[in-house]
Design an enzyme around this catalytic site. Sequence first.
Site, PDB file in Angstrom:
ATOM      1  N   GLY A  50      57.076  44.992  99.945  1.00  0.00           N
ATOM      2  CA  GLY A  50      55.906  45.656 100.518  1.00  0.00           C
ATOM      3  C   GLY A  50      54.876  46.040  99.476  1.00  0.00           C
ATOM      4  N   HIS A  56      51.270  38.339  96.953  1.00  0.00           N
ATOM      5  CA  HIS A  56      52.148  38.189  98.127  1.00  0.00           C
ATOM      6  C   HIS A  56      51.447  37.358  99.202  1.00  0.00           C
ATOM      7  CE1 HIS A  56      53.715  42.294  96.749  1.00  0.00           C
ATOM      8  NE2 HIS A  56      54.788  41.542  96.740  1.00  0.00           N
ATOM      9  N   GLN A  65      68.456  47.396  93.681  1.00  0.00           N
ATOM     10  CA  GLN A  65      67.920  46.721  92.504  1.00  0.00           C
ATOM     11  C   GLN A  65      67.171  47.661  91.571  1.00  0.00           C
ATOM     12  OE1 GLN A  65      65.524  44.006  95.090  1.00  0.00           O
ATOM     13  NE2 GLN A  65      64.038  44.105  93.432  1.00  0.00           N
ATOM     14  N   LYS A 103      55.971  34.696  88.784  1.00  0.00           N
ATOM     15  CA  LYS A 103      55.834  35.802  87.826  1.00  0.00           C
ATOM     16  C   LYS A 103      57.222  36.387  87.543  1.00  0.00           C
ATOM     17  CE  LYS A 103      54.251  40.003  88.494  1.00  0.00           C
ATOM     18  NZ  LYS A 103      55.293  40.824  87.815  1.00  0.00           N
ATOM     19  N   ASP A 104      58.022  36.531  88.602  1.00  0.00           N
ATOM     20  CA  ASP A 104      59.411  36.975  88.429  1.00  0.00           C
ATOM     21  C   ASP A 104      60.270  35.734  88.222  1.00  0.00           C
ATOM     22  OD1 ASP A 104      59.078  39.865  88.868  1.00  0.00           O
ATOM     23  OD2 ASP A 104      58.381  39.231  90.832  1.00  0.00           O
ATOM     24  N   GLN A 114      64.045  35.981  88.356  1.00  0.00           N
ATOM     25  CA  GLN A 114      64.503  36.159  89.741  1.00  0.00           C
ATOM     26  C   GLN A 114      64.530  34.812  90.463  1.00  0.00           C
ATOM     27  OE1 GLN A 114      63.362  39.500  92.499  1.00  0.00           O
ATOM     28  NE2 GLN A 114      61.828  38.037  93.150  1.00  0.00           N
ATOM     29  N   VAL A 134      49.820  34.361  90.307  1.00  0.00           N
ATOM     30  CA  VAL A 134      48.446  34.630  90.747  1.00  0.00           C
ATOM     31  C   VAL A 134      47.866  35.659  89.784  1.00  0.00           C
ATOM     32  CG1 VAL A 134      46.990  35.400  92.658  1.00  0.00           C
ATOM     33  CG2 VAL A 134      49.127  34.201  93.134  1.00  0.00           C
ATOM     34  N   SER A 163      50.404  42.303  90.088  1.00  0.00           N
ATOM     35  CA  SER A 163      51.716  42.944  90.257  1.00  0.00           C
ATOM     36  C   SER A 163      51.515  44.277  90.963  1.00  0.00           C
ATOM     37  CB  SER A 163      52.313  43.185  88.865  1.00  0.00           C
ATOM     38  OG  SER A 163      53.296  44.191  88.915  1.00  0.00           O
ATOM     39  N   ARG A 214      52.836  46.849  90.134  1.00  0.00           N
ATOM     40  CA  ARG A 214      52.818  47.890  89.108  1.00  0.00           C
ATOM     41  C   ARG A 214      51.438  48.107  88.499  1.00  0.00           C
ATOM     42  NH1 ARG A 214      58.364  47.892  85.989  1.00  0.00           N
ATOM     43  NH2 ARG A 214      59.700  47.305  87.687  1.00  0.00           N
TER      44      ARG A 214
HETATM   45  O1  PAF Z   1      60.512  40.271  94.280  1.00  0.00           O
HETATM   46  C1  PAF Z   1      60.765  41.188  95.089  1.00  0.00           C
HETATM   47  O2  PAF Z   1      59.874  41.771  95.695  1.00  0.00           O
HETATM   48  C2  PAF Z   1      62.216  41.583  95.312  1.00  0.00           C
HETATM   49  O3  PAF Z   1      62.948  41.502  94.152  1.00  0.00           O
HETATM   50  C3  PAF Z   1      62.878  40.817  96.469  1.00  0.00           C
HETATM   51  C4  PAF Z   1      62.992  39.328  96.156  1.00  0.00           C
HETATM   52  C5  PAF Z   1      62.105  41.017  97.748  1.00  0.00           C
HETATM   53  C6  PAF Z   1      64.307  41.337  96.677  1.00  0.00           C
HETATM   54  O4  PAF Z   1      64.306  42.687  96.977  1.00  0.00           O
END
Ligand code: PAF
Length: 303
Positions: free
Chosen positions: A53, A59, A83, A171-172, A175, A198, A207, A209
């Site tokens: 969110g 996003h 996390q 960017k992540d 992940q 982006v 981000s 953040r």
């Molecule tokens: O990248 C994120 O926003 C989170 O790490 C994710 C993939 C939604 C998992 O909580």
Amino acid sequence: MGGCAAILHYSNTPTLQFNVMPMQIIEHISEMQHWSDATRRDGRRIVFVPTMGFLHDAHLSLVRDGKKRGDRVVVSIFVNPAQFSPNEDFAAYPRDFERDRGLLEREHADVLFHPSVREIYPEGYQTHVNVDKLSGLLCGAHRPGHFQGVATVVAKLFNIVRPHVAIFGEKDYQQLQLVRRLVRDLNFAIEIIGHPIVREADGLAISSRNIYLSPEERQAALCLSRALVRAACMVQRGETRGRVITEAVRGGIEKEPLARVEYVTLCDSATLEPVEEIQESALLALAVRIGKTRLIDNQILKP
Ligand code: PAF
């Protein structure tokens, strides 16, 4: 340096659209699974964009990408407590559900999956997913438990949303690689798409953040993308030695008084293990604190 600025990929697109379409909001796992099963039976291809969110243009560009890749787009908003490391503040993570909902409606997302923490982790919950090696490298070395939390929630969301395709931002990058590994290792029949970073017009990777940065810190944060451009220029000019590249990058960032380097690593783009020399390509990954805000960025370098 100016001549090399175009090396970073800019994929900003405007956010505003004017057709508002109804979007289904689902809060319960059983309802989400039911919707997905029915949608699959109808022969529709489901694309999934997982988020926590507080949506921004990066996003929304994943959602736009999703609209092109399938028939139905499901976006999840779930701030995943698992996390957050012990020293990170889960409660303080920014949230604005109504704003997110409006943005997703404007992007014509089909379903917004918005479960509660209790729905995802009910009383007695005790199963976790761990991607052994990938979880301990780069950011994993500085954020204990973070990637176990990510892997666990992503595996659960995949079982709940049952998508054909899932899109994650590059960017992540760690992940994204962790999710690719998880999908292979646990035999999820899901295609994983990495979406290019982006960036703002001046190069800063978008981000959630970034909202924590003061105007002065916002300027200072440009040291990350500049460092990547500098590295790409070095490689274009023939430099392939990891130590030379990372030292130059670190030195450049350390000239910024508000910046504190957490890591600058040149690594294999699939395993994320450090490399001493760029062969065909390598990933340059950075984590830097600007004041109290931890920012990450990365770039694939190719000689
Ligand atoms: O990248 C994120 O926003 C989170 O790490 C994710 C993939 C939604 C998992 O909580």
